[in-house]
Design a protein around this motif. Structure first.
Motif, mmCIF file in Angstrom:
data_model
loop_
_atom_site.group_PDB
_atom_site.id
_atom_site.type_symbol
_atom_site.label_atom_id
_atom_site.label_comp_id
_atom_site.label_asym_id
_atom_site.label_seq_id
_atom_site.Cartn_x
_atom_site.Cartn_y
_atom_site.Cartn_z
ATOM 1 N N ARG A 103 0.784 -1.274 0.017
ATOM 2 C CA ARG A 103 -0.793 -0.058 0.077
ATOM 3 C C ARG A 103 1.478 1.643 -0.180
ATOM 4 N NH1 ARG A 103 -1.626 -2.034 4.883
ATOM 5 N NH2 ARG A 103 -3.880 -2.854 4.522
ATOM 6 N N LEU A 104 0.487 1.965 -0.688
ATOM 7 C CA LEU A 104 1.265 3.281 -1.108
ATOM 8 C C LEU A 104 1.354 4.348 0.070
ATOM 9 C CD1 LEU A 104 0.684 4.280 -4.545
ATOM 10 C CD2 LEU A 104 2.221 2.396 -3.387
ATOM 11 N N SER A 105 2.036 5.496 0.935
ATOM 12 C CA SER A 105 1.612 5.843 1.724
ATOM 13 C C SER A 105 0.771 7.259 1.496
ATOM 14 C CB SER A 105 3.319 6.401 1.971
ATOM 15 O OG SER A 105 3.969 7.229 1.749
ATOM 16 N N GLU A 106 0.693 7.937 1.780
ATOM 17 C CA GLU A 106 0.384 9.548 1.786
ATOM 18 C C GLU A 106 1.256 10.102 1.171
ATOM 19 O OE1 GLU A 106 -2.950 11.779 4.432
ATOM 20 O OE2 GLU A 106 -1.362 12.644 4.953
ATOM 21 N N GLU A 107 2.201 10.167 1.307
ATOM 22 C CA GLU A 107 3.499 10.956 0.902
ATOM 23 C C GLU A 107 3.570 10.710 -0.750
ATOM 24 O OE1 GLU A 107 5.778 13.861 -0.643
ATOM 25 O OE2 GLU A 107 4.079 14.409 1.421
ATOM 26 N N GLU A 108 3.512 9.257 -0.455
ATOM 27 C CA GLU A 108 4.011 8.637 -1.705
ATOM 28 C C GLU A 108 2.664 8.979 -3.021
ATOM 29 O OE1 GLU A 108 6.909 4.181 -2.176
ATOM 30 O OE2 GLU A 108 4.524 4.434 -0.487
ATOM 31 N N ILE A 109 1.453 8.499 -2.859
ATOM 32 C CA ILE A 109 0.111 9.088 -3.671
ATOM 33 C C ILE A 109 0.189 10.755 -4.066
ATOM 34 C CG2 ILE A 109 -1.859 9.107 -3.303
ATOM 35 C CD1 ILE A 109 -2.317 6.948 -1.695
ATOM 36 N N LEU A 110 0.509 11.348 -2.680
ATOM 37 C CA LEU A 110 1.382 12.789 -3.137
ATOM 38 C C LEU A 110 2.068 13.373 -4.208
ATOM 39 C CD1 LEU A 110 0.098 14.270 0.265
ATOM 40 C CD2 LEU A 110 -1.125 14.115 -1.791
ATOM 41 N N SER A 111 2.995 12.122 -4.027
ATOM 42 C CA SER A 111 3.852 12.558 -5.009
ATOM 43 C C SER A 111 3.766 11.759 -6.346
ATOM 44 C CB SER A 111 5.729 11.877 -4.497
ATOM 45 O OG SER A 111 6.523 11.234 -5.403
ATOM 46 N N CYS A 112 2.297 10.951 -6.182
ATOM 47 C CA CYS A 112 2.054 10.256 -7.810
ATOM 48 C C CYS A 112 1.731 11.920 -8.394
ATOM 49 C CB CYS A 112 1.705 9.279 -7.524
ATOM 50 S SG CYS A 112 2.286 7.994 -7.597
ATOM 51 N N CYS A 113 0.882 12.095 -7.604
ATOM 52 C CA CYS A 113 0.250 13.589 -7.947
ATOM 53 C C CYS A 113 1.059 14.778 -9.187
ATOM 54 C CB CYS A 113 -0.854 13.880 -6.908
ATOM 55 S SG CYS A 113 -2.713 12.425 -6.687
ATOM 56 N N VAL A 161 -11.371 8.583 -23.574
ATOM 57 C CA VAL A 161 -11.203 8.538 -21.936
ATOM 58 C C VAL A 161 -9.784 7.470 -22.308
ATOM 59 C CG1 VAL A 161 -10.889 8.742 -19.704
ATOM 60 C CG2 VAL A 161 -12.843 9.659 -21.382
ATOM 61 N N ILE A 162 -8.325 8.166 -22.304
ATOM 62 C CA ILE A 162 -7.165 7.069 -21.190
ATOM 63 C C ILE A 162 -7.474 7.137 -20.093
ATOM 64 C CG2 ILE A 162 -4.583 5.773 -22.338
ATOM 65 C CD1 ILE A 162 -5.841 6.457 -24.934
ATOM 66 N N MET A 163 -6.763 5.916 -19.687
ATOM 67 C CA MET A 163 -5.766 6.083 -18.300
ATOM 68 C C MET A 163 -5.136 5.436 -18.086
ATOM 69 S SD MET A 163 -9.997 4.857 -16.406
ATOM 70 C CE MET A 163 -9.806 5.280 -14.807
ATOM 71 N N PRO A 164 -4.047 6.464 -18.311
ATOM 72 C CA PRO A 164 -2.999 5.889 -17.974
ATOM 73 C C PRO A 164 -1.696 5.734 -16.432
ATOM 74 C CG PRO A 164 -2.544 7.326 -19.534
ATOM 75 C CD PRO A 164 -4.535 7.853 -19.012
ATOM 76 N N ASN A 165 -1.616 5.076 -16.390
ATOM 77 C CA ASN A 165 -0.690 4.574 -15.219
ATOM 78 C C ASN A 165 0.367 5.401 -14.540
ATOM 79 O OD1 ASN A 165 0.171 3.426 -12.555
ATOM 80 N ND2 ASN A 165 -0.189 1.545 -14.471
ATOM 81 N N LEU A 166 -0.357 5.900 -13.055
ATOM 82 C CA LEU A 166 0.641 6.437 -12.772
ATOM 83 C C LEU A 166 1.451 5.864 -11.273
ATOM 84 C CD1 LEU A 166 -0.628 10.290 -12.188
ATOM 85 C CD2 LEU A 166 1.459 9.632 -13.258
ATOM 86 N N SER A 167 0.590 4.873 -11.337
ATOM 87 C CA SER A 167 1.421 4.233 -10.050
ATOM 88 C C SER A 167 3.045 4.541 -9.934
ATOM 89 C CB SER A 167 0.966 3.204 -9.841
ATOM 90 O OG SER A 167 -0.342 2.798 -9.822
ATOM 91 N N PRO A 168 3.652 4.379 -8.647
ATOM 92 C CA PRO A 168 5.232 4.016 -8.950
ATOM 93 C C PRO A 168 5.811 2.792 -9.448
ATOM 94 C CG PRO A 168 4.003 4.765 -6.407
ATOM 95 C CD PRO A 168 3.180 4.161 -7.489
ATOM 96 N N GLU A 169 6.679 2.864 -10.486
ATOM 97 C CA GLU A 169 6.937 1.542 -10.928
ATOM 98 C C GLU A 169 7.282 0.739 -10.111
ATOM 99 O OE1 GLU A 169 10.709 3.593 -13.421
ATOM 100 O OE2 GLU A 169 10.078 1.183 -14.190
ATOM 101 N N LYS A 170 7.917 0.592 -9.193
ATOM 102 C CA LYS A 170 8.023 -0.406 -8.364
ATOM 103 C C LYS A 170 6.827 -1.518 -7.982
ATOM 104 C CE LYS A 170 8.437 1.719 -3.903
ATOM 105 N NZ LYS A 170 6.933 2.152 -3.631
ATOM 106 N N ASN A 171 5.755 -0.687 -7.643
ATOM 107 C CA ASN A 171 5.053 -1.486 -7.617
ATOM 108 C C ASN A 171 3.407 -2.076 -8.693
ATOM 109 O OD1 ASN A 171 5.186 1.097 -5.350
ATOM 110 N ND2 ASN A 171 5.100 -0.826 -4.297
ATOM 111 N N ARG A 172 3.824 -1.097 -9.304
ATOM 112 C CA ARG A 172 2.700 -1.508 -10.991
ATOM 113 C C ARG A 172 2.625 -3.019 -11.108
ATOM 114 N NH1 ARG A 172 3.542 2.481 -15.724
ATOM 115 N NH2 ARG A 172 3.850 4.181 -14.093
ATOM 116 N N LYS A 173 4.053 -3.740 -11.220
ATOM 117 C CA LYS A 173 3.762 -5.032 -11.500
ATOM 118 C C LYS A 173 2.992 -6.174 -10.604
ATOM 119 C CE LYS A 173 8.052 -6.719 -9.229
ATOM 120 N NZ LYS A 173 7.617 -5.776 -8.211
#
Ligand code: SAH
Length: 345
Positions: free
Chosen positions: A82-92, A291-303
């Protein structure tokens, strides 16, 4: 008058007629007729704009056990994160710099993300990016919870109904999950003023054309602002590992039908469609998607957010994917829009 003409004229059909229409999904002439009409409607309401949504897959913990889903609770081969709040804000922040004005927070039904935690997160995102829309996709919750999340800044909610047929629903889900609750959630979300997205998989195990016709009629009743459909794709750690995937052709056909049924709907060309066909998303845009929904998740978690096998874009970084995406969108005569892209009322 044949069923295709009737559909073009009335923009709806009875259940039996929808089945008859869907039986013609392999007829090249019928496909092309509906595709052209869908594309014309899309252009009329949205021009050649394609809206992009930055998808942040923020947790793959899930308390549910949907039989088709790779991250269901009982799959012990999943590397949970699970991403931390800071990680999510950084993705944004990264997404904002790349031109995203909608963030989609999607995850399994993870009890860690209580109302309090989500409210705090939503407030922070809204505070950092007041000009952005936030879409939640975190499954079924109670109406009071949806209300708090709405008040904290969530604008939209994606909750696919998965199938509008009760028996089919129960064949895809364990006994503790209830069709009526999922449908209730969609109506609760509407009442709370969310822009709502429903939808289903195409070619899920046991699905019949009558089920798909019911899905269309359900969408017509619900009048969602968004509809997410994509082919079912088997995941190796599920009971459906050996099942056939849903067809790209049927998915494209349904995209056109849905555009005609709900002309102003926001309709993504999904990652699942892009997974089944290298040019699936481009074909989707030409069939009425916008609409297209590209992935903004951190690379390390995507798989590890592996809902189905061979999911695309798990090895790319956000900046890379947007550059190639803009080219893909332009290759079919569309333009990526840097705006929230709300539903037209
Ligand atoms: N927990 C959230 C998000 C679910 S994942 C929720 O319940 O809404 C988002 C969507 O992925 C699901 O609604 C489902 O339609 C789709 N999905 C899951 N497994 C899939 C599979 N094997 N093939 C294709 N789509 C799948």
């Amino acid at each position: 008058m044949d069923v295709v003409d009737r559909f073009l004229e009335k923009r709806t059909l009875s259940q039996e007629e929808f089945v008859c229409l869907l039986q013609q999904s392999e007829d090249e002439k019928v496909r092309e007729t509906l595709r052209r009409e869908a594309l014309a409607l899309c252009r009329r309401y949205y021009g050649n704009k394609v809206y992009i949504r930055g998808l942040i897959e923020f947790t793959n913990y899930c308390k549910n056990n949907c039989y088709y889903c790779g991250i269901r609770r009982d799959n012990h081969h999943v590397n949970r994160y699970r991403l931390s709040e800071e990680e999510i804000l950084s993705c944004c922040r990264e997404g904002y710099a790349l031109g995203y004005r909608t963030f989609v927070l999607q995850g399994g039904e993870d009890p860690y993300f209580t109302d309090e935690r989500l409210v705090s997160l939503l407030r922070k995102i809204k505070n950092d990016h007041p000009d952005c829309a936030i879409t939640l996709s975190v499954g079924e919750r109670e109406k009071e919870s949806y209300r708090k999340l709405r008040e904290a800044g969530a604008d939209r909610y994606l909750l696919r109904h998965e199938t509008a047929d009760r028996d089919h629903y129960h064949s895809l889900h364990p006994p503790e999950m209830h069709f009526s609750h999922r449908i209730r959630c969609l109506y609760d979300l509407k009442e709370l003023g969310y822009q709502v997205g429903a939808g289903c998989m195409v070619g899920s195990p046991g699905q019949t054309l009558a089920n798909l016709a019911d899905d269309l009629l359900f969408l017509q009743r619900l009048q969602p602002e968004m509809v997410g459909i994509g082919p079912f794709i088997p995941h190796h750690d599920t009971r459906y590992a050996g099942e056939k995937a849903g067809s790209v052709e049927m998915t494209l056909f349904l995209l056109s039908v849905i555009r005609i049924l709900l002309p102003k709907v926001l309709l993504p060309a999904t990652t699942a469609l892009g997974t089944m066909d290298e040019y699936g998303r481009e074909k989707g845009l030409l069939a009425g998607a916008n609409v297209i929904m590209p992935n903004l998740s951190p690379e390390k978690n995507r798989k590890d957010y592996s809902l189905y096998d061979n999911k695309i874009c798990t090895g790319e970084e956000a900046a890379q994917s947007i550059a190639s995406l803009i080219k893909r969108v332009e290759s079919v005569g569309c333009q990526v829009a840097v705006e929230r892209g709300d539903a037209l009322r």
